[in-house]
Design a protein around this motif. Structure first.
Motif, PDB file in Angstrom:
ATOM      1  N   GLU A 107     158.053  66.169  96.741  1.00  0.00           N
ATOM      2  CA  GLU A 107     157.470  67.173  95.967  1.00  0.00           C
ATOM      3  C   GLU A 107     158.635  67.249  94.837  1.00  0.00           C
ATOM      4  OE1 GLU A 107     157.206  70.909  98.153  1.00  0.00           O
ATOM      5  OE2 GLU A 107     155.667  69.893  99.483  1.00  0.00           O
ATOM      6  N   LEU A 108     159.724  66.986  94.770  1.00  0.00           N
ATOM      7  CA  LEU A 108     160.686  66.996  93.816  1.00  0.00           C
ATOM      8  C   LEU A 108     160.671  65.758  92.996  1.00  0.00           C
ATOM      9  CD1 LEU A 108     163.460  68.874  95.473  1.00  0.00           C
ATOM     10  CD2 LEU A 108     161.913  69.727  93.853  1.00  0.00           C
ATOM     11  N   ALA A 109     160.286  64.618  93.520  1.00  0.00           N
ATOM     12  CA  ALA A 109     160.475  63.221  92.755  1.00  0.00           C
ATOM     13  C   ALA A 109     159.442  63.335  91.681  1.00  0.00           C
ATOM     14  CB  ALA A 109     159.724  62.376  93.800  1.00  0.00           C
ATOM     15  N   PRO A 110     159.816  62.889  90.382  1.00  0.00           N
ATOM     16  CA  PRO A 110     158.920  62.877  89.240  1.00  0.00           C
ATOM     17  C   PRO A 110     157.801  61.672  89.491  1.00  0.00           C
ATOM     18  CG  PRO A 110     161.127  61.833  88.834  1.00  0.00           C
ATOM     19  CD  PRO A 110     161.070  62.290  90.263  1.00  0.00           C
ATOM     20  N   VAL A 111     156.859  62.088  89.011  1.00  0.00           N
ATOM     21  CA  VAL A 111     155.632  61.328  88.891  1.00  0.00           C
ATOM     22  C   VAL A 111     155.637  60.347  87.709  1.00  0.00           C
ATOM     23  CG1 VAL A 111     152.905  61.142  89.000  1.00  0.00           C
ATOM     24  CG2 VAL A 111     154.138  62.923  90.381  1.00  0.00           C
ATOM     25  N   THR A 112     155.547  58.906  88.059  1.00  0.00           N
ATOM     26  CA  THR A 112     155.332  57.971  87.029  1.00  0.00           C
ATOM     27  C   THR A 112     153.967  57.558  86.711  1.00  0.00           C
ATOM     28  OG1 THR A 112     157.514  56.878  87.880  1.00  0.00           O
ATOM     29  CG2 THR A 112     156.168  55.879  86.258  1.00  0.00           C
ATOM     30  N   GLU A 113     153.596  57.919  85.295  1.00  0.00           N
ATOM     31  CA  GLU A 113     152.026  57.628  85.163  1.00  0.00           C
ATOM     32  C   GLU A 113     152.219  56.558  83.630  1.00  0.00           C
ATOM     33  OE1 GLU A 113     149.867  61.793  85.189  1.00  0.00           O
ATOM     34  OE2 GLU A 113     150.443  61.069  83.465  1.00  0.00           O
TER      35      GLU A 113
END
Length: 122
Positions: free
Chosen positions: A5-11
Motif C-alpha cells: 500500500e505504501l509503494a508508489p505506483v508507476t504510471e
C-alpha cells in the motif's frame, strides 16, 4: 498499511497509434485506455474511455484523461469531447478549456454525450 500500500505506483502513457487509443499503464499493467480519432490539422476526437476491471475504483479514468489532455497539450493539439466520461471531466474543470476545439467542441457534459450516443444507437 502494508508495504504494497505504501509503494508508489508507476504510471506511463502510450499512444498506441495502431489501435487508435492512448493506454495508461500502472506498474506495467494496462489499467485503462481512451480511444480517439486523430483529425486534421491536429484535433483529437476523444471517443471512448475504458478501465480494466481489476483497476476500477482506483481513479484510473481521471488519471488517464489528465495524462491524455496533457499529452495533447504538449503536441499543440485540440480536442472534441465525444466520450461521456471525458465530457463530464471537462465540465468540472477549466484547466483544459484551451484544448477544446472552438469549431468542434463536442458535448458539454455527460448527459448530452450519453443522449447523443443513445440517439445514434451506440
Amino acid at each position: 498499511m502494508t508495504n504494497e500500500e505504501l509503494a508508489p505506483v508507476t504510471e506511463h502513457l502510450i499512444d498506441n497509434i495502431d489501435q487508435g487509443r492512448f493506454e495508461l499503464y500502472r506498474d506495467e499493467d494496462l489499467a485503462g485506455w481512451l480511444y480517439y480519432t486523430h483529425l486534421k490539422p491536429n484535433r483529437f476526437a476523444l471517443r471512448h474511455t475504458e478501465v480494466e476491471a481489476s483497476h476500477r475504483g482506483q481513479r484510473v479514468g481521471s488519471a488517464l484523461v489528465v495524462r491524455v489532455l496533457d499529452e495533447i497539450r504538449t503536441r499543440g493539439g485540440t480536442i472534441t469531447a465525444i466520450c461521456p466520461f471525458v465530457a463530464e471531466f471537462l465540465s468540472r474543470t477549466t484547466s483544459y478549456i484551451d484544448l477544446v476545439d472552438a469549431r468542434h467542441p463536442g458535448y458539454p457534459d455527460r448527459a448530452a454525450a450519453e443522449a447523443a450516443l443513445a440517439q445514434a444507437g451506440g
